[in-house]
Design an enzyme around this catalytic site. Structure first.
Site, short mmCIF file in Angstrom:
data_model
loop_
_atom_site.label_atom_id
_atom_site.label_comp_id
_atom_site.label_asym_id
_atom_site.label_seq_id
_atom_site.Cartn_x
_atom_site.Cartn_y
_atom_site.Cartn_z
N GLU A 28 0.84 -1.20 0.00
CA GLU A 28 0.00 0.00 0.00
C GLU A 28 0.87 1.25 0.00
O GLU A 28 1.85 1.36 0.76
CB GLU A 28 -0.89 -0.03 1.25
CG GLU A 28 -1.84 1.14 1.39
CD GLU A 28 -2.75 1.00 2.60
OE1 GLU A 28 -3.64 1.87 2.77
OE2 GLU A 28 -2.59 0.04 3.39
N LYS A 84 -9.26 2.54 -2.58
CA LYS A 84 -9.62 1.94 -1.30
C LYS A 84 -10.99 2.42 -0.84
O LYS A 84 -11.24 3.63 -0.75
CB LYS A 84 -8.55 2.29 -0.26
CG LYS A 84 -8.66 1.55 1.05
CD LYS A 84 -7.46 1.85 1.94
CE LYS A 84 -7.44 1.01 3.19
NZ LYS A 84 -6.23 1.28 4.02
N CYS A 103 -5.61 -3.34 1.98
CA CYS A 103 -5.47 -3.43 3.44
C CYS A 103 -6.79 -3.66 4.17
O CYS A 103 -7.35 -4.74 4.15
CB CYS A 103 -4.74 -2.19 3.94
SG CYS A 103 -4.08 -2.36 5.62
#
Length: 265
Positions: free
Chosen positions: A44, A113, A147
């Site tokens: 990330e 995200k 994540c």
């Protein structure tokens, strides 16, 4: 159909230095290709570093920006696909994004995200609105996630229902949440019958301490690759034949009763 050898680059790179991180990605792509990998996955926000705070707007780039062009050249030079995390600028908004570039330099997919973690991310990024982003690579359907996204079972199940074979999850997993890498990720792979490549940062960065433990988990819940707590490049195979056999033998998705789950939404 041959397995897709996947290289997991566990590294935090150089905080705030896009140029140095591109060099690191180039080096890793060369090592990955030499080991027979067809895909390299970086963590990330690898392009810039995670704990860059107010530098995020300055370092953010569009999906087709100069770093994307540089990484396309890296992919072509080494003949390996590359997935990397970066801050994506789109007008006045900045997203925590991951982009997949094919071995021919083509931009295959870009994901933003959807589940931002903590005040740091919510203060600096706009959440994405598209849960399932996919691309085809090496005979597999590749899904993208970042994540915290993988910690929501509905998110990963949406990928399973959309046919994702290998889910790439660049991450910045920090202490004390290492149980996610140890336990949650293999369970997600098993319950959704897919491979999950969870690729973490490592070491201290600002106020954060990243725990490493990157893994490629198979549909049987077994880790095909597992890194430790330092900079590493580890390899695992995503085997479509094993995946097909596992899906045939595991009834989870077939035994679902969606009519009972309406209350979830």
């Amino acid at each position: 159909m041959p397995a897709l050898r996947t290289a997991l680059l566990q590294s935090s790179g150089q905080l705030g230095s896009v140029a140095e991180n591109l060099k690191g990605l180039d080096d890793a792509a060369g090592r990955a290709a030499a080991a027979g990998a067809g895909l390299l996955v970086a963590p990330e926000l690898f392009l810039t570093g995670y704990a860059i705070g107010d530098d995020i707007p300055r370092l953010a780039e569009p999906a087709d920006g100069p770093s994307a062009a540089a990484i396309a050249e890296i992919a072509v030079r080494h003949g390996v696909a590359v997935a990397y995390g970066y801050p994506e600028r789109d007008g006045e908004q900045v997203f925590n994004a991951v982009q997949l570039i094919g071995p021919d330099g083509t931009r295959l997919a870009n994901y933003r995200k959807t589940h931002l973690f903590g005040c740091f991310e919510r203060d600096h990024f706009t959440p994405g609105e598209q849960a399932v982003v996919q691309a085809e690579l090496g005979g597999l359907r590749i899904g993208l996630m970042i994540c915290y996204d993988v910690e929501f079972p509905e998110n990963v199940r949406a990928h399973a229902l959309a046919g994702t074979d290998l889910l790439l999850v660049p991450t910045a997993q920090m202490h004390p949440f290492q149980f996610v890498a140890d336990s949650v990720v293999p369970v997600r792979a098993f319950e959704n019958q897919m491979y999950v490549a969870y690729v973490n940062r490592v070491g201290k960065e600002g106020e954060f301490e990243f725990v490493g433990l990157s893994t490629l988990a198979g549909p049987d819940g077994v880790a095909r690759a597992r890194a430790g707590r330092d900079d590493q490049l580890v390899f695992g195979d995503a085997d479509p034949e094993f995946l097909a056999a596992s899906r045939e033998n595991n009834p989870y998705l077939r035994d679902r009763r969606p009519g009972l789950y309406a209350s979830l939404i």
